[in-house]
Design a protein around this motif. Structure first.
Motif, short mmCIF file in Angstrom:
data_model
loop_
_atom_site.label_atom_id
_atom_site.label_comp_id
_atom_site.label_asym_id
_atom_site.label_seq_id
_atom_site.Cartn_x
_atom_site.Cartn_y
_atom_site.Cartn_z
N GLN A 45 0.80 -1.45 0.00
CA GLN A 45 -0.11 -0.28 0.30
C GLN A 45 0.88 0.88 -0.13
O GLN A 45 1.70 1.31 0.23
CB GLN A 45 -0.85 0.25 0.71
CG GLN A 45 -1.77 1.37 1.17
CD GLN A 45 -2.81 1.63 2.30
OE1 GLN A 45 -2.59 1.27 3.62
NE2 GLN A 45 -4.15 1.54 2.55
N ASP A 52 -4.66 3.08 11.91
CA ASP A 52 -3.64 2.30 11.21
C ASP A 52 -3.59 1.70 13.02
O ASP A 52 -2.97 2.32 13.48
CB ASP A 52 -2.94 3.18 10.65
CG ASP A 52 -3.52 3.68 9.67
OD1 ASP A 52 -3.48 2.77 8.62
OD2 ASP A 52 -3.11 4.58 8.92
N MET A 54 -7.22 -3.86 4.59
CA MET A 54 -7.26 -2.21 4.25
C MET A 54 -8.32 -2.07 3.66
O MET A 54 -8.93 -2.97 2.91
CB MET A 54 -6.16 -2.00 3.05
CG MET A 54 -4.04 -3.07 3.55
SD MET A 54 -3.00 -2.39 3.18
CE MET A 54 -3.75 -3.26 1.47
N ASN A 83 -5.94 0.78 8.06
CA ASN A 83 -4.84 -0.95 8.18
C ASN A 83 -4.79 -0.58 9.00
O ASN A 83 -4.12 -0.15 9.91
CB ASN A 83 -3.86 0.06 6.97
CG ASN A 83 -3.19 -0.79 6.18
OD1 ASN A 83 -3.10 -2.33 6.32
ND2 ASN A 83 -2.07 -0.11 5.91
N ALA A 112 -0.82 -2.11 9.52
CA ALA A 112 0.35 -0.36 8.73
C ALA A 112 1.32 -0.52 10.09
O ALA A 112 1.25 -0.21 10.57
CB ALA A 112 -0.56 -0.05 8.88
#
Lengths: 379, 379, 379, 379
Positions: free
Chosen positions: A159, B165, B236, B254, B257
């Motif tokens: 990502q 995240d 995600m 996410n 992450a």
């Protein structure tokens, strides 16, 4: 044709923001890098002979002209810097290439995609080097990011989030100006998005498909007569993307983002770590690696230094900082290497076409409210 | 029914992450705030009588049970904390409300939207207070942001970007577990998105339409037998939104992450300024105001202090910092105020329904590749 | 005497900033940690019976008194929290210890060094646990720093720089108050310096010698009659030190430092790396290790999490953040362990004596303009 | 003598770190600023004729020599850049001044104070401009700080803390080299301290008295024979100071500070606010002003832009960033203005004497363990 160590004759068209930046680069590139011949600053073109002469004296060019066609056809000129407004790029670049000159053209290529395609066609047929001024890829910090990604420091990337924000249009009291008119393009989408797209494309390849939403913070602005005139471009755009390598991407651009001055932020996530970057702190890279003692893991703020080439050509001490103009000096040196047939980090017209194709695909997506395949944008 | 100064009897179901957090809040709320009666910690429920007894001793509850129905029907219990896994929320909350209890239920409401609707129906018919544990809205820093926005400190807001995240699923070697199964929901979309959506909704009202892209970093994970099992949820999700007030919004979540531990980041742009926030630095708000001397403008890093209520109830000195658990104490006090019929900052079941409706609309968008009107999601 | 699992009876004297903080800790310690018995909140003392009763109800204490001697002699009280102004510490602590109580006294010990020595003598003769409220050593972030240093993560340490700054006296229009009077002590030197000194001493041992410069930002302040009264204490102090392990140290304290709210900053340099910390971001440690690929070296911003005990007792998820009050809960648990004869991280009266000795040595240095050997300060 | 618009002939002695930096500045100054004549790059001197010729070609100088006396006596040379090691400054600068040249000499002036005094005497008698290369005062960010301080933005200043840290000597395995020998000076004290002192002096005037402590992280280093050689200089120095305007100051310098690359940090406290700066983020100033709504007060991170001259001469867009080398271009332009008799921001030899006097006073203080009055250092 010019060799690596033979001095090239330079012609510069335009002396605004980017024109001055090119001029500074041409003046500095030999002294900074040492490994390229000192260019001859042959001719400068501005909107009148008089203004051109004044600027030529200022920037150290030998001759001046108010007619760009004179410049691109001058036999002593080997390479032409084109730094005029976008709508002139296509005609000038094409003429210069046809005259056998190498071309260093500022981005984006042209408001109309057909013109960009024509520029690229001219470049491909010319046998000359034709590159675009995407200087952010020249930052030693970004080059380190590219190295980290390609060498697997964060594992398999999956990502990327990118943002580019400034605030020069954030004030609602700013009168209507040319960037508010539809003739200037879509708005932030073409004004800004190509920059972070150049970084994304360098790291992960082409954009396969895109979805885009655009918005106008201000529906009208004051015109010269004191009335209200409808704004025709979008100062904000949010894009979702999928890249050819399978990476999920997003890009948000805003030229009404109060407090942001030169932000180009990246967040890259992979299977073994993550990387952060912000152009406002252009000498820093933040790196997280999921390895070793968990008690000591965190984003490491890496200051660029001589170990991140070509930082070392500017300053031998780490953490002392390069500036925005230094990026153009690097770009200039890469151009000279490309002309000499050596490996070089540049964005060619061909690569630039893909960036612009993505922008036009995004605009179509905004109209349709659907994903658009970038390859479907003709040309 | 309990009055503002009359002690309420508390029943707690569950003693995991959130259950302990509720227990700490119930223990602390009177001493921290002073303006509410000290709750009676009546009964605690866990998966067995024995475990319930052990935890009751630990958390200061008078009685224990392994049967949640015993708890929700106990006459000494006035309010029930529900902190069990999501799939049990609907049944427990409905039973508690039908037994005349107030309910403090953790979020999200339920995996199936129909169950969430049933919970809300139960609440509406009960005459009791039913709230959800969206504690991030209780942060003095967020309350300051809400004040700034509502009082016009950044002018007319026109864009918000939100991100949430963490990295607890980032490691590809983590074996398949229940959050990878479709039975747990969509993935990060329902696991995370409701949190930042609660903040967005508080600031700007309902989401009108949403576009969503989701992705899986890892297609498979190791199962117990050592083989590979296909992952069924998306870690995600990227969402684009338009809000009822006309604000353009985006949200990215996410749970793979790397490096992000508890990030909930906001960027809010308006006609006169901008606001930044990150939950990982939960005691800070960054504010940019486009006024005064341009040479001195920049994002001001404001540390919360007694001037940002109810920080003052925890520490009289500024900049000393609240913690995550303190947010739950604030939420507990707001619940007590709501029960007493006083003004309170809470997210009711009715408001929670709108958050979940947005999540389901996003999931539909991902399937269709088109914008989805949130109101079109039935119920 | 109390055993580890036997509940202790608690007496609390004072309910101001620190008194409330102790009360919250006594309420929470059992539920947070689980490994200590729930204390009995026996008696609270305030300046009058009525006020004591009101606060006892608020903080959950069973009984109340306006006479601290009643509290320290109460047979149900096993441990006494002393949170009154500094000038009362010596008398109260001594009486409590003589009555056979354990003592948890706020810092610093006493304005006069002789009184501090008397307190310590009382403790040593008592057989009871007597500790001081230096809560910053309880931060999981600081404990991680201590671990890193002791395990050699930064090699041999050779320098520490410490700063403690707030701005509650920065406004020149703040009227003269008791902290401006010589009776309150030296100024920032005793008001602030003991805190960072407690951290320094934990990491590197005693201060061997000290040099100090103090200054007054404002020579006078407005008195009650509207006139100007000479300020008698120094709001700023700069200290240079050498520590027993050979480390070079500096400490700067300022209570007129506009913009600083709760700053306690550390910079520690060693032969293999460096560590940074700032209490205003109390959940973060920055670590630089000079190893591995030079291109990737930088200060890693480590967010505390469950891997940094006892963070895990508060929240199971990393990066969610502890608050200032949580430090007192940790301290309370350490006290309980100490009372139970278990290993504990506390600052005893004996260790506190060394901190105060350093402060008095610094004051002598300021007078003489020379280095002062700390051991030369009598007692 | 040269006029403002008449081109000056430049001689450059030395092409190392600073020599290249001067060369880049001489190449760029006209194009960047426009308001000065383009200098003629007349002659370059290096350690041999051959090397000088190679470097002259690289840096664009017309002629080359291996003999610096040839350069300083060349009639076409009007101004001499001296960038050799410190021990050569005095002889070269004096000869150049006596030959009627202007001098731009790198700092510090000379290892021995008597030599620095001689340089200054030569300058005073010459009628020529003689300045030192203290480029950090040329940063638009620092100029903004100076403006803020002088215009009262933070009220009456009462304290400054300065730090300068790098890590190029932090590795204990780095072999003994010339900076470890007593012949190089005191160590970090003269190597580093003059830089932050130049900033302090610009803001607040001369240092009145100083106290200093120095330390050696490593007592020995490996010599060429593989043995251990005693280190003779101190890599760390801590200084306390009082300034002529009454400001309390401190300065800490460390060239073994792992993780620090180009840190020059300032903290300035005044009666109405505070200012922070760090050269590692040289395009940012942090400003706290104690005015307006207390809920919105915080350190504002101001990014430099065109509103902070002469940033505008480099880039017209804010927040794009200058680099270290740009500071030397500004310095070069100031020199040209000074030579033309116009107002200029430079540090003359006379001002440099005061910086060096402070350094020598600090060294005396370290020996005596007492405050030393700077004025008492002879000359």
């Amino acid at each position: 044709m010019a060799m690596s160590n033979a001095p090239l004759g330079v012609g510069l068209i335009g002396t605004g923001y980017m024109g001055k930046c090119h001029a500074l680069a041409w003046n500095a590139v030999r002294a900074v890098f040492g490994d390229v011949a000192r260019p001859r600053l042959e001719m400068l073109c501005e909107t009148s002979d008089a203004y051109a002469s004044a600027r030529a004296a200022e920037f150290g060019f030998a001759r001046a002209t108010g007619d760009w066609r004179t410049l691109v056809s001058d036999p002593a000129v080997d390479v032409v810097s084109i730094t005029t407004p976008n709508q002139f790029h296509a005609e000038m670049a094409t003429a210069a290439l046809e005259a056998g000159k190498h071309v260093w053209c500022e981005k984006p290529m042209a408001p109309a995609f057909a013109d960009a395609l024509a520029m690229n066609a001219a470049a491909e047929g010319s046998g000359r080097v034709a590159i675009l001024g995407y200087n952010y890829i020249q930052n030693p910090a970004f080059r380190e990011i590219a190295r980290l990604v390609s060498e697997g420091a964060i594992g398999t990337p999956f990502q990327i989030r990118a943002e580019m924000d400034e605030d020069f249009m954030a004030d609602p009291d700013t009168p209507f100006f040319w960037k508010n008119a539809a003739s200037s393009g879509y708005g932030a989408l073409d004004d800004f998005a190509v920059h972070p797209l150049s970084l994304i494309q360098r790291l992960f390849g082409r954009v396969e498909r895109v979805f885009c939403d655009m918005a106008m913070p201000y529906a009208t602005r004051t015109d010269e007569a004191g009335g209200q005139r409808a704004v025709e471009t979008h100062d904000m755009a949010n894009m979702l993307m999928r890249l050819e390598g399978g990476v999920q991407a997003s890009l948000q651009v805003n030229r009404c983002a109060w407090g942001r001055k030169g932000r180009i932020a990246l967040q890259i996530f992979g299977s073994k770590g993550a990387i952060l970057f912000d152009q406002e702190r252009m000498n820093e890279v933040e790196l997280y690696r999921a390895e070793g003692d968990a008690r000591q893991q965190g984003f490491a703020r890496v200051l660029t230094g001589p170990q991140h080439p070509p930082y070392d050509r500017f300053v031998p001490a780490p953490g002392h900082g390069l500036g925005f103009n230094d990026l153009k000096v690097v770009e200039c040196r890469e151009l000279l290497h490309a002309i000499a047939g050596e490996p070089a980090t540049v964005i060619s017209f061909a690569e630039g076409i893909e960036l612009e194709r993505t922008v036009h695909a995004a605009a179509r997506s905004f109209e349709s409210g659907r994903w658009v395949e970038v390859a479907a944008v003709g040309g």
